[in-house]
Design a protein around this motif. Structure first.
Motif, PDB file in Angstrom:
ATOM      1  N   MET A   1       7.386  10.121  -3.035  1.00  0.00           N
ATOM      2  CA  MET A   1       8.101  10.934  -4.117  1.00  0.00           C
ATOM      3  C   MET A   1       8.750  12.124  -3.577  1.00  0.00           C
ATOM      4  SD  MET A   1       5.759  10.623  -7.772  1.00  0.00           S
ATOM      5  CE  MET A   1       7.123  10.893  -8.718  1.00  0.00           C
ATOM      6  N   PHE A   2       9.702  12.689  -4.297  1.00  0.00           N
ATOM      7  CA  PHE A   2      10.320  14.168  -4.165  1.00  0.00           C
ATOM      8  C   PHE A   2      10.362  14.963  -5.110  1.00  0.00           C
ATOM      9  CE2 PHE A   2      13.454  17.069  -2.623  1.00  0.00           C
ATOM     10  CZ  PHE A   2      13.391  17.145  -1.200  1.00  0.00           C
ATOM     11  N   ASP A   3       9.666  16.001  -5.122  1.00  0.00           N
ATOM     12  CA  ASP A   3       9.262  17.052  -6.194  1.00  0.00           C
ATOM     13  C   ASP A   3       8.744  16.374  -7.551  1.00  0.00           C
ATOM     14  OD1 ASP A   3       9.079  19.051  -8.159  1.00  0.00           O
ATOM     15  OD2 ASP A   3      11.160  19.774  -7.870  1.00  0.00           O
ATOM     16  N   CYS A   4       7.719  15.833  -7.297  1.00  0.00           N
ATOM     17  CA  CYS A   4       6.945  15.105  -8.291  1.00  0.00           C
ATOM     18  C   CYS A   4       6.605  15.636  -9.811  1.00  0.00           C
ATOM     19  CB  CYS A   4       5.698  14.442  -7.703  1.00  0.00           C
ATOM     20  SG  CYS A   4       4.405  15.782  -7.538  1.00  0.00           S
ATOM     21  N   ARG A   5       6.885  16.846  -9.920  1.00  0.00           N
ATOM     22  CA  ARG A   5       6.271  17.850 -10.774  1.00  0.00           C
ATOM     23  C   ARG A   5       6.607  17.196 -12.293  1.00  0.00           C
ATOM     24  NH1 ARG A   5       7.875  23.501  -8.667  1.00  0.00           N
ATOM     25  NH2 ARG A   5       9.632  22.179  -8.210  1.00  0.00           N
ATOM     26  N   ARG A   6       8.047  17.143 -12.352  1.00  0.00           N
ATOM     27  CA  ARG A   6       8.538  16.844 -13.838  1.00  0.00           C
ATOM     28  C   ARG A   6       8.203  15.002 -14.034  1.00  0.00           C
ATOM     29  NH1 ARG A   6      11.183  20.635 -11.293  1.00  0.00           N
ATOM     30  NH2 ARG A   6      11.844  22.622 -12.390  1.00  0.00           N
ATOM     31  N   ASP A   7       8.532  14.364 -12.999  1.00  0.00           N
ATOM     32  CA  ASP A   7       8.024  13.260 -13.340  1.00  0.00           C
ATOM     33  C   ASP A   7       6.517  12.854 -13.610  1.00  0.00           C
ATOM     34  OD1 ASP A   7      10.758  12.590 -12.594  1.00  0.00           O
ATOM     35  OD2 ASP A   7      10.279  11.464 -10.685  1.00  0.00           O
ATOM     36  N   ALA A   8       5.435  13.623 -13.015  1.00  0.00           N
ATOM     37  CA  ALA A   8       4.266  13.583 -13.278  1.00  0.00           C
ATOM     38  C   ALA A   8       3.998  14.117 -14.617  1.00  0.00           C
ATOM     39  CB  ALA A   8       3.302  14.290 -12.255  1.00  0.00           C
ATOM     40  N   ASP A   9       4.727  15.181 -14.932  1.00  0.00           N
ATOM     41  CA  ASP A   9       4.575  15.877 -16.262  1.00  0.00           C
ATOM     42  C   ASP A   9       4.945  14.682 -17.539  1.00  0.00           C
ATOM     43  OD1 ASP A   9       4.031  17.938 -18.317  1.00  0.00           O
ATOM     44  OD2 ASP A   9       6.280  18.287 -18.154  1.00  0.00           O
ATOM     45  N   ASN A  10       6.145  14.108 -17.542  1.00  0.00           N
ATOM     46  CA  ASN A  10       6.737  13.012 -18.133  1.00  0.00           C
ATOM     47  C   ASN A  10       5.778  11.859 -18.621  1.00  0.00           C
ATOM     48  OD1 ASN A  10       8.400  10.680 -19.090  1.00  0.00           O
ATOM     49  ND2 ASN A  10       9.562  12.279 -19.533  1.00  0.00           N
TER      50      ASN A  10
ATOM     51  N   ILE B   1      10.638   1.538  -8.549  1.00  0.00           N
ATOM     52  CA  ILE B   1       9.642   1.647  -7.451  1.00  0.00           C
ATOM     53  C   ILE B   1      10.050   0.844  -6.407  1.00  0.00           C
ATOM     54  CG2 ILE B   1       7.069   0.934  -7.345  1.00  0.00           C
ATOM     55  CD1 ILE B   1       6.572   1.525 -10.032  1.00  0.00           C
ATOM     56  N   ALA B   2      10.095   1.036  -5.169  1.00  0.00           N
ATOM     57  CA  ALA B   2      10.228   0.305  -3.972  1.00  0.00           C
ATOM     58  C   ALA B   2       9.260   0.126  -2.994  1.00  0.00           C
ATOM     59  CB  ALA B   2      11.684   1.205  -3.431  1.00  0.00           C
ATOM     60  N   THR B   3       9.459  -1.034  -2.402  1.00  0.00           N
ATOM     61  CA  THR B   3       8.629  -1.242  -0.982  1.00  0.00           C
ATOM     62  C   THR B   3       9.572  -0.917  -0.142  1.00  0.00           C
ATOM     63  OG1 THR B   3       9.329  -3.901  -0.909  1.00  0.00           O
ATOM     64  CG2 THR B   3       7.720  -3.353  -2.362  1.00  0.00           C
ATOM     65  N   PRO B   4       9.250  -1.036   1.408  1.00  0.00           N
ATOM     66  CA  PRO B   4      10.220  -0.667   2.394  1.00  0.00           C
ATOM     67  C   PRO B   4      11.371  -1.777   2.260  1.00  0.00           C
ATOM     68  CG  PRO B   4       8.034  -0.551   3.236  1.00  0.00           C
ATOM     69  CD  PRO B   4       8.009  -1.145   1.660  1.00  0.00           C
ATOM     70  N   LYS B   5      11.116  -2.972   1.645  1.00  0.00           N
ATOM     71  CA  LYS B   5      12.386  -3.812   1.686  1.00  0.00           C
ATOM     72  C   LYS B   5      13.111  -4.364   0.447  1.00  0.00           C
ATOM     73  CE  LYS B   5      10.613  -6.490   5.810  1.00  0.00           C
ATOM     74  NZ  LYS B   5      10.231  -7.757   6.260  1.00  0.00           N
TER      75      LYS B   5
ATOM     76  N   LYS C   1       0.903  -1.318   0.002  1.00  0.00           N
ATOM     77  CA  LYS C   1       0.158   0.191   0.032  1.00  0.00           C
ATOM     78  C   LYS C   1       0.881   1.269  -0.015  1.00  0.00           C
ATOM     79  CE  LYS C   1      -4.164  -1.844   0.008  1.00  0.00           C
ATOM     80  NZ  LYS C   1      -5.079  -1.403  -1.043  1.00  0.00           N
ATOM     81  N   LEU C   2       2.133   1.198   0.282  1.00  0.00           N
ATOM     82  CA  LEU C   2       2.986   2.417   0.373  1.00  0.00           C
ATOM     83  C   LEU C   2       4.282   1.961  -0.535  1.00  0.00           C
ATOM     84  CD1 LEU C   2       3.745   5.209   1.557  1.00  0.00           C
ATOM     85  CD2 LEU C   2       4.817   4.135   3.296  1.00  0.00           C
ATOM     86  N   LEU C   3       4.590   2.939  -1.434  1.00  0.00           N
ATOM     87  CA  LEU C   3       5.669   2.518  -2.359  1.00  0.00           C
ATOM     88  C   LEU C   3       6.447   3.947  -2.515  1.00  0.00           C
ATOM     89  CD1 LEU C   3       3.633   1.007  -5.227  1.00  0.00           C
ATOM     90  CD2 LEU C   3       4.830  -0.387  -3.638  1.00  0.00           C
ATOM     91  N   ALA C   4       7.805   3.569  -2.918  1.00  0.00           N
ATOM     92  CA  ALA C   4       8.536   5.052  -3.213  1.00  0.00           C
ATOM     93  C   ALA C   4       8.670   4.854  -4.728  1.00  0.00           C
ATOM     94  CB  ALA C   4       9.965   4.834  -2.455  1.00  0.00           C
ATOM     95  N   VAL C   5       8.642   6.003  -5.420  1.00  0.00           N
ATOM     96  CA  VAL C   5       8.656   6.165  -6.812  1.00  0.00           C
ATOM     97  C   VAL C   5       9.547   7.297  -7.318  1.00  0.00           C
ATOM     98  CG1 VAL C   5       7.501   6.748  -8.940  1.00  0.00           C
ATOM     99  CG2 VAL C   5       6.331   5.395  -7.150  1.00  0.00           C
ATOM    100  N   ASP C   6      10.787   6.881  -8.500  1.00  0.00           N
ATOM    101  CA  ASP C   6      11.525   7.819  -8.793  1.00  0.00           C
ATOM    102  C   ASP C   6      11.715   7.598 -10.213  1.00  0.00           C
ATOM    103  OD1 ASP C   6      13.177  10.170  -8.665  1.00  0.00           O
ATOM    104  OD2 ASP C   6      14.762   8.610  -8.305  1.00  0.00           O
ATOM    105  N   CYS C   7      11.772   8.690 -11.019  1.00  0.00           N
ATOM    106  CA  CYS C   7      12.178   8.336 -12.437  1.00  0.00           C
ATOM    107  C   CYS C   7      13.497   8.952 -12.704  1.00  0.00           C
ATOM    108  CB  CYS C   7      10.991   9.298 -13.243  1.00  0.00           C
ATOM    109  SG  CYS C   7       9.522   8.548 -13.062  1.00  0.00           S
TER     110      CYS C   7
ATOM    111  N   ASP D   1      18.228   6.623  -3.704  1.00  0.00           N
ATOM    112  CA  ASP D   1      17.226   7.742  -3.733  1.00  0.00           C
ATOM    113  C   ASP D   1      15.810   7.205  -3.148  1.00  0.00           C
ATOM    114  OD1 ASP D   1      18.838   9.653  -4.820  1.00  0.00           O
ATOM    115  OD2 ASP D   1      17.916   9.674  -6.937  1.00  0.00           O
ATOM    116  N   THR D   2      15.503   5.911  -3.464  1.00  0.00           N
ATOM    117  CA  THR D   2      14.293   5.500  -3.142  1.00  0.00           C
ATOM    118  C   THR D   2      14.179   4.994  -1.578  1.00  0.00           C
ATOM    119  OG1 THR D   2      14.959   3.559  -4.291  1.00  0.00           O
ATOM    120  CG2 THR D   2      12.967   4.772  -5.506  1.00  0.00           C
TER     121      THR D   2
END
Length: 598
Positions: free
Chosen positions: A380-389, A344-348, A320-326, A487-488
């Motif tokens: 996420m951290f500053d999701c703006r550009r990733d969301a745009d892409n 995309i990462a889980t806690p483990k 239910k909780l993930l980390a995402v980075d592009c 990063d994640t």
């Protein structure tokens, strides 16, 4: 390699009358190269073998298993493959050996596995250190990463034409999942068979080192082949798919080539080791993991084929909780950048999806559904550009975002001393309310304070600055894979440090959605001073009231193109229709450190 010379260098054996002659030529050579092709061969015994390539130093024979059936093995190929005196060059023989044994009743022998030879080659180039006496279970730093076939070819063969041909042929195979079942075999498939087997001879020549490791390699390759084929049942999990060298495969130099005997089974890889391979606490709990499986459990999966993709998505759907980075080329431009990696990462566990390799199908096969699912929250951290892409290139409407850049602002605001009485003034005059954003490295330094993480991130940033095409280069370097993991992994630690009340959680969800929309909702994307500044856009984080409402807005800023109440602008600007909100006014005056240093 020219197609004319190539056509004389291989023979497609798909008719019974051609079989005897081909087997005689293969059988008369003491050193051959072997490679298997088919559907889902990465799963070993569950794959479908459709062709087996056997090469001498001068010619490749492509035995069409789909056309010839079992007769190709019964009429002589089984005898050749099982003959220990006939040595076979292979690269990561485990899955091919597993398939041949369980589907074709062939126990391939006499293997010289070049993936292992490359490890031995690396070991021979290192200065031997005096080994400190310690329990085996503490030596996780000795776990070694394996290199793939393409990377070894690039590092050791260095034949530009060969590498380009390999890349070209493999791309077509990746783009067409059923290519190995289609008949007649295309010219590209035959080319792929030829290149994969003949490259083994070139690699062997570079790595052999005069044959001083020959006997050790034979012993190691036999044990390597047995790691999968001796299992009564395959799991196809992370502990079979990792890129780490299994323990006790390559014997130490010496006459005996013996391994320490053990009776304690690793719960993950199911191989047996001596008790000292496991921490004493694990032995008492009867849940013991060898050092390789321990590292694999803490590590990542690099997802660059359909089999790994299905496995990774299956794991991610459970969380239910993930980390995402592009990551990608010029991704700070959002929709105009080139997305090549999405992590995309889980806690483990960290899953690094190779978008450049997998293409659009990685999203169509289930990743889009995960990213658009509001019930799955994404750090996420500053999701703006990733969301745009993601929206404009991949048709993915990212949802359920928890942006930690905003959470840092909320955290700073909650700790800041509030003035006794808010000054009554027009919004346009409150320029001191404009807030500076912190970058992820700064947040790691302030909240996480993990020196190893900080140093790792700084090193990778230097590599990326020095090579603008780093995220497009394949194979992706181990350093960049670690960068994705850092990063994640940092996002989970940051979130734990910064999160507070449930009310803030709801505010952050609302704020993150508005933050993502600041770029992706524009019909056209501009890349100027009004997008590249380090200030928090206005009216993104709602107040602490229950409604989380924002003031009515109908007047457009000429800089960021967002709508605000009229009082956001000085009266003089309203009259002249050259309106800039407080953030854009600051952005016009902002100078990057690079400009200041000039």
């Amino acid at each position: 390699m020219a197609s004319k010379s190539l056509s004389k260098s291989y023979m497609l054996v798909d008719k019974t009358e051609d079989l005897a002659g081909a087997l005689w030529e293969v059988g008369s050579d003491p050193l051959i190269a072997v490679d298997c092709k088919g559907l889902r061969m990465g799963t070993g015994r569950s794959g479908e073998l459709t062709a087996i390539n056997v090469a001498t130093a001068n010619k490749v024979f492509i035995f069409d298993v789909l056309e010839l059936g079992k007769s190709v093995f019964d009429d002589g190929l089984r005898k050749i493959l099982e003959d220990k005196s006939k040595e076979k060059l292979m690269f990561d023989c485990r899955r091919n050996a597993d398939n041949l044994f369980h589907q074709q009743k062939v126990k391939i022998a006499g293997i010289l596995d070049l993936q292992l030879l490359e490890v031995m080659y690396r070991q021979s180039g290192r200065a031997l250190k005096t080994e400190a006496a310690s329990r085996r279970s503490t030596k996780t730093q000795e776990v070694q990463h394996l290199k793939g076939f393409l990377r070894c070819t690039q590092e050791y063969v260095k034949d530009k034409a060969m590498i380009e041909s390999l890349l070209g042929s493999k791309k077509q195979v990746v783009d067409d999942n059923d290519s190995w079942k289609r008949r007649p075999l295309s010219k590209n498939m035959k080319n792929c068979c030829y290149l994969d087997t003949m490259t083994l001879f070139a690699l062997y020549t570079k790595l052999n080192g005069g044959g001083r490791n020959h006997s050790r390699l034979l012993v190691a390759s036999e044990r390597y082949a047995n790691t999968f084929r001796c299992l009564s049942e395959r799991t196809y999990g992370d502990f079979e798919a990792h890129s780490l060298l299994p323990l006790d495969i390559i014997p130490e130099p010496g006459d005996s080539f013996e391994f320490s005997t053990g009776s304690t089974k690793c719960a993950r890889c199911r191989r047996r080791f001596s008790d000292e391979e496991f921490p004493e606490t694990q032995l008492s709990n009867e849940q013991q993991y060898c050092s390789v499986c321990t590292v694999a459990d803490q590590s990542f999966m690099f997802v660059n084929n359909t089999t790994k993709c299905e496995r990774a998505l299956s794991k991610l759907r459970r969380h239910k909780l993930l980390a995402v980075d592009c990551k990608g080329f010029k991704l700070w431009h959002g929709r105009s950048g080139d997305l090549t990696i999405i992590t995309i990462a889980t806690p483990k566990k960290v899953y690094i999806f190779d978008v450049q390799q997998l293409g659009q199908r990685v999203f169509d096969s289930g990743l889009r559904d995960i990213l658009e699912d509001k019930t799955k929250e994404k750090l996420m951290f500053d999701c703006r550009r990733d969301a745009d892409n993601l929206l404009h290139q991949q048709k993915v409407q990212l949802a359920g975002i928890l942006d930690l850049q905003l959470l840092d602002v909320m955290n700073r605001n909650s700790r800041a001393s509030e003035s006794d009485e808010e000054e009554e003034s027009r919004r346009s005059a409150r320029v001191d309310d404009v807030q500076l954003l912190n970058g992820i490295l700064r947040c790691i330094e302030v909240y996480v304070k993990d020196e190893a993480m900080i140093e790792s991130k700084k090193r990778c940033q230097i590599q990326i600055i020095g090579d603008s095409h780093a995220w497009k280069t394949r194979p992706l370097s181990e350093n960049l894979k670690k960068y994705c993991c850092v990063d994640t992994a940092a996002l989970f630690i940051l979130y734990k440090k910064l999160k507070s009340s449930e009310e803030n959680h709801s505010r952050l969800l609302v704020a993150s959605e508005r933050y993502a929309d600041t770029f992706r909702c524009w019909p056209e994307k501009a890349y100027g001073v009004f997008q590249a500044h380090p200030y928090l856009p206005l009216d993104v984080i709602p107040g602490t009231s229950d409604s989380f409402e924002f003031p009515f807005a109908s007047t457009k800023c000429q800089g960021c193109l967002r709508l605000f109440p009229a009082e956001e602008f000085p009266k003089s600007q309203l009259r002249h229709k050259h309106r800039y909100c407080r953030v854009c006014t600051k952005a016009k005056d902002y100078q990057s450190p690079k400009k200041q240093s000039k």
